[in-house]
Design a protein around this motif. Structure first.
Motif, PDB file in Angstrom:
ATOM      1  N   ARG A  91       0.744  -1.144  -0.087  1.00 30.81           N
ATOM      2  CA  ARG A  91       0.015  -0.014  -0.079  1.00 30.81           C
ATOM      3  C   ARG A  91       1.004   1.070   0.022  1.00 30.81           C
ATOM      4  O   ARG A  91       0.494   2.327  -0.594  1.00 30.81           O
ATOM      5  CB  ARG A  91      -0.888   0.218   1.254  1.00 30.81           C
ATOM      6  CG  ARG A  91      -1.993  -1.061   1.067  1.00 30.81           C
ATOM      7  CD  ARG A  91      -2.836  -1.073   2.538  1.00 30.81           C
ATOM      8  NE  ARG A  91      -3.936  -1.915   2.419  1.00 30.81           N
ATOM      9  CZ  ARG A  91      -4.510  -2.438   3.577  1.00 30.81           C
ATOM     10  NH1 ARG A  91      -3.861  -2.175   4.908  1.00 30.81           N
ATOM     11  NH2 ARG A  91      -5.420  -3.084   3.612  1.00 30.81           N
ATOM     12  N   GLN A  92       1.942   1.414   0.587  1.00 31.29           N
ATOM     13  CA  GLN A  92       2.990   2.217   0.812  1.00 31.29           C
ATOM     14  C   GLN A  92       3.381   2.678  -0.632  1.00 31.29           C
ATOM     15  O   GLN A  92       3.689   3.551  -0.806  1.00 31.29           O
ATOM     16  CB  GLN A  92       3.837   2.117   1.760  1.00 31.29           C
ATOM     17  CG  GLN A  92       3.297   2.247   3.230  1.00 31.29           C
ATOM     18  CD  GLN A  92       4.787   1.897   4.305  1.00 31.29           C
ATOM     19  OE1 GLN A  92       5.999   2.460   4.029  1.00 31.29           O
ATOM     20  NE2 GLN A  92       4.517   0.933   5.244  1.00 31.29           N
ATOM     21  N   ALA A  93       3.927   1.563  -1.444  1.00 29.14           N
ATOM     22  CA  ALA A  93       4.585   1.584  -2.457  1.00 29.14           C
ATOM     23  C   ALA A  93       3.327   2.071  -3.453  1.00 29.14           C
ATOM     24  O   ALA A  93       3.736   3.086  -4.253  1.00 29.14           O
ATOM     25  CB  ALA A  93       4.886   0.352  -3.177  1.00 29.14           C
ATOM     26  N   ALA A  94       2.223   1.637  -3.587  1.00 28.59           N
ATOM     27  CA  ALA A  94       1.114   2.018  -4.429  1.00 28.59           C
ATOM     28  C   ALA A  94       0.582   3.622  -4.122  1.00 28.59           C
ATOM     29  O   ALA A  94       0.465   4.147  -4.970  1.00 28.59           O
ATOM     30  CB  ALA A  94       0.065   1.035  -4.277  1.00 28.59           C
ATOM     31  N   ALA A  95       0.684   4.081  -2.934  1.00 31.72           N
ATOM     32  CA  ALA A  95       0.394   5.566  -2.521  1.00 31.72           C
ATOM     33  C   ALA A  95       1.395   6.442  -3.171  1.00 31.72           C
ATOM     34  O   ALA A  95       0.983   7.409  -3.246  1.00 31.72           O
ATOM     35  CB  ALA A  95       0.258   5.483  -1.082  1.00 31.72           C
ATOM     36  N   GLN A  96       2.753   5.909  -3.481  1.00 37.46           N
ATOM     37  CA  GLN A  96       3.599   6.845  -4.179  1.00 37.46           C
ATOM     38  C   GLN A  96       3.295   6.759  -5.425  1.00 37.46           C
ATOM     39  O   GLN A  96       4.387   7.466  -6.315  1.00 37.46           O
ATOM     40  CB  GLN A  96       5.013   6.483  -3.906  1.00 37.46           C
ATOM     41  CG  GLN A  96       5.096   6.489  -2.327  1.00 37.46           C
ATOM     42  CD  GLN A  96       6.723   5.975  -1.954  1.00 37.46           C
ATOM     43  OE1 GLN A  96       7.371   5.533  -2.837  1.00 37.46           O
ATOM     44  NE2 GLN A  96       6.758   5.754  -0.709  1.00 37.46           N
ATOM     45  N   GLY A  97       2.349   6.266  -5.907  1.00 37.87           N
ATOM     46  CA  GLY A  97       1.950   6.240  -7.752  1.00 37.87           C
ATOM     47  C   GLY A  97       2.516   5.044  -8.372  1.00 37.87           C
ATOM     48  O   GLY A  97       2.508   4.672  -9.614  1.00 37.87           O
ATOM     49  N   ALA A  98       3.139   3.840  -7.656  1.00 42.18           N
ATOM     50  CA  ALA A  98       3.745   2.693  -8.548  1.00 42.18           C
ATOM     51  C   ALA A  98       2.522   1.818  -8.711  1.00 42.18           C
ATOM     52  O   ALA A  98       1.700   1.319  -8.084  1.00 42.18           O
ATOM     53  CB  ALA A  98       4.600   1.918  -7.365  1.00 42.18           C
ATOM     54  N   GLN A  99       2.573   1.393 -10.070  1.00 41.27           N
ATOM     55  CA  GLN A  99       1.661   0.363 -10.762  1.00 41.27           C
ATOM     56  C   GLN A  99       2.309  -0.874 -10.833  1.00 41.27           C
ATOM     57  O   GLN A  99       1.674  -1.867 -10.909  1.00 41.27           O
ATOM     58  CB  GLN A  99       1.365   1.035 -12.116  1.00 41.27           C
ATOM     59  CG  GLN A  99       0.364   2.030 -11.897  1.00 41.27           C
ATOM     60  CD  GLN A  99      -0.888   1.980 -11.229  1.00 41.27           C
ATOM     61  OE1 GLN A  99      -1.779   0.970 -11.489  1.00 41.27           O
ATOM     62  NE2 GLN A  99      -0.987   2.517  -9.991  1.00 41.27           N
ATOM     63  N   GLN A 100       3.755  -1.228 -10.617  1.00 37.78           N
ATOM     64  CA  GLN A 100       4.361  -2.287 -10.319  1.00 37.78           C
ATOM     65  C   GLN A 100       5.403  -2.249  -9.390  1.00 37.78           C
ATOM     66  O   GLN A 100       5.777  -1.316  -8.800  1.00 37.78           O
ATOM     67  CB  GLN A 100       5.348  -2.415 -11.884  1.00 37.78           C
ATOM     68  CG  GLN A 100       4.548  -2.461 -13.018  1.00 37.78           C
ATOM     69  CD  GLN A 100       5.571  -2.779 -14.237  1.00 37.78           C
ATOM     70  OE1 GLN A 100       5.779  -4.028 -14.535  1.00 37.78           O
ATOM     71  NE2 GLN A 100       6.063  -1.639 -14.767  1.00 37.78           N
ATOM     72  N   ILE A 101       5.281  -3.387  -8.777  1.00 35.50           N
ATOM     73  CA  ILE A 101       5.836  -3.584  -7.260  1.00 35.50           C
ATOM     74  C   ILE A 101       6.751  -4.907  -7.360  1.00 35.50           C
ATOM     75  O   ILE A 101       6.297  -5.756  -7.645  1.00 35.50           O
ATOM     76  CB  ILE A 101       5.087  -3.596  -6.082  1.00 35.50           C
ATOM     77  CG1 ILE A 101       4.444  -2.268  -6.039  1.00 35.50           C
ATOM     78  CG2 ILE A 101       5.787  -3.689  -4.858  1.00 35.50           C
ATOM     79  CD1 ILE A 101       3.143  -2.385  -5.067  1.00 35.50           C
ATOM     80  N   VAL A 102       8.209  -4.624  -7.149  1.00 37.59           N
ATOM     81  CA  VAL A 102       8.770  -5.965  -6.709  1.00 37.59           C
ATOM     82  C   VAL A 102       9.010  -6.227  -5.361  1.00 37.59           C
ATOM     83  O   VAL A 102       9.427  -5.391  -4.119  1.00 37.59           O
ATOM     84  CB  VAL A 102      10.421  -5.672  -7.469  1.00 37.59           C
ATOM     85  CG1 VAL A 102      11.048  -7.164  -7.136  1.00 37.59           C
ATOM     86  CG2 VAL A 102      10.229  -5.444  -8.821  1.00 37.59           C
ATOM     87  N   ALA A 103       8.455  -7.328  -4.845  1.00 38.41           N
ATOM     88  CA  ALA A 103       8.667  -7.666  -3.341  1.00 38.41           C
ATOM     89  C   ALA A 103      10.109  -8.875  -3.417  1.00 38.41           C
ATOM     90  O   ALA A 103       9.923 -10.037  -3.611  1.00 38.41           O
ATOM     91  CB  ALA A 103       7.318  -8.653  -3.089  1.00 38.41           C
ATOM     92  N   LEU A 104      10.814  -8.186  -2.666  1.00 39.20           N
ATOM     93  CA  LEU A 104      12.236  -8.798  -2.415  1.00 39.20           C
ATOM     94  C   LEU A 104      12.342  -9.605  -1.124  1.00 39.20           C
ATOM     95  O   LEU A 104      12.055  -9.104  -0.086  1.00 39.20           O
ATOM     96  CB  LEU A 104      13.205  -7.617  -2.453  1.00 39.20           C
ATOM     97  CG  LEU A 104      14.502  -8.376  -2.228  1.00 39.20           C
ATOM     98  CD1 LEU A 104      15.326  -9.380  -3.208  1.00 39.20           C
ATOM     99  CD2 LEU A 104      15.800  -7.289  -2.081  1.00 39.20           C
ATOM    100  N   THR A 105      12.332 -10.880  -1.121  1.00 39.10           N
ATOM    101  CA  THR A 105      12.186 -11.544   0.115  1.00 39.10           C
ATOM    102  C   THR A 105      13.463 -12.338   0.514  1.00 39.10           C
ATOM    103  O   THR A 105      14.264 -12.625  -0.311  1.00 39.10           O
ATOM    104  CB  THR A 105      11.212 -12.710  -0.050  1.00 39.10           C
ATOM    105  OG1 THR A 105      11.496 -13.705  -0.846  1.00 39.10           O
ATOM    106  CG2 THR A 105       9.791 -12.186  -0.829  1.00 39.10           C
TER     107      THR A 105
END
Length: 293
Positions: free
Chosen positions: A74-88
């Motif tokens: 949600r934090q990433a999307a709130a900054q306008g990101a439409q693509q997110i990489v989840a690094l685990t």
């Protein structure tokens, strides 16, 4: 300023370095003392260290929840990101990737236009920080997700992580080794030098050394065996309760390798629960970053 094509979220397996692009939302691990559970960032490092030493009871750790990952998305999307990489952190060390996958499903229902792609760091701690730096450097340059993942894969494959500990007591208390093994190791003053085995992404003992200082020397020797005498290295150095341990390790590595980059960071609480406060380690990789070659 270049517009990023994607954002990155990671988990609490990370040990961040100020000199790397490591500032992203983090889904934290949690620590439990008896009936009390805290997210790792809720306990100051000094308090956590004191409570680990006090024991009664010895703490346990838990992977990030799907809700913690969802909050990072949600934090990433709130900054306008439409693509997110989840690094685990490596799935061989934690179930964090499963929680990240569950959170991705929840996010798709909540924000259908946002896409999440999981990427396995293959390790944790400083090695995870190196992979995160690759992803974030690509994001800062406006590169595509595909290019970012190529750089991340290169960094993951060429980076090794080694660490050693002063005492086996905390591994024994946490059930990571048996009481007999801990007692024998203590009597013989043998310290394990632990690495993350590829491609499984699980802990394995690379060597055993006589004494804690011997373990520090052996970490440097392992890096020389891996990369070859004289190879320039980038080194992310880690310490528990004694920063001077990281400096001693840096000196050992520098005796055989030019260090083109070296920086220190404290070991995260999730790892310290199992290693005990006094631990030292390093993630290292050869020469320049992939985008600098």
């Amino acid at each position: 300023m270049t517009d990023s094509q994607f954002a990155v979220v990671t988990d609490g397996g990370l040990d961040a370095f100020t000199g790397l692009n490591n500032d992203v939302p983090v889904a934290p691990f949690s620590v439990t003392f008896g009936n009390d559970t805290y997210a790792m960032h809720e306990l100051p490092r000094e308090e956590l260290m004191a409570r680990i030493l006090a024991g009664n009871p010895h703490p346990s750790t838990s992977q990030p929840t799907p809700q913690a990952w969802l909050e990072g998305y949600r934090q990433a999307a709130a900054q306008g990101a439409q693509q997110i990489v989840a690094l685990t952190i490596s799935p061989g060390l934690s179930g964090s990737a499963n929680a990240a996958e569950q959170a991705r499903t929840l996010l798709e229902q909540e924000l259908p236009g946002v896409q999440v792609q999981l990427f396995n760091s293959g390790s944790l701690s400083a090695a995870q920080a190196f992979v995160l730096h690759a992803l974030m450097t690509a994001a800062g340059r406006g590169e595509s997700v595909e290019t970012a993942l190529q750089w991340a894969e290169q960094v993951r494959d060429e980076t090794e992580l080694y660490f050693t500990i002063e005492t086996l007591d905390f591994l024994q208390k946490g059930g990571r080794i048996g009481k007999v093994a801990a007692t024998l190791g203590g009597l013989l003053n043998l310290k394990p030098v632990v690495t993350v085995e590829k491609p499984a992404g699980i802990y394995t003992t690379a060597a055993r050394a006589r004494g804690y200082k011997g373990g520090i020397r052996e970490i440097a020797a392992q890096l020389t065996r891996r990369y070859g005498e004289g190879t320039p290295l980038r080194a992310g150095l880690l310490y528990g309760s004694h920063p001077e341990d990281a400096e001693a390790l840096r000196e050992q590595i520098a005796a055989s390798h030019p260090l083109v980059w070296a920086e220190y960071a404290p070991v995260n609480g999730s790892l310290m629960v199992h290693t005990g406060p006094r631990a030292v380690g390093a993630a290292a990789a050869p020469g320049a970053w992939p985008w600098e070659r």
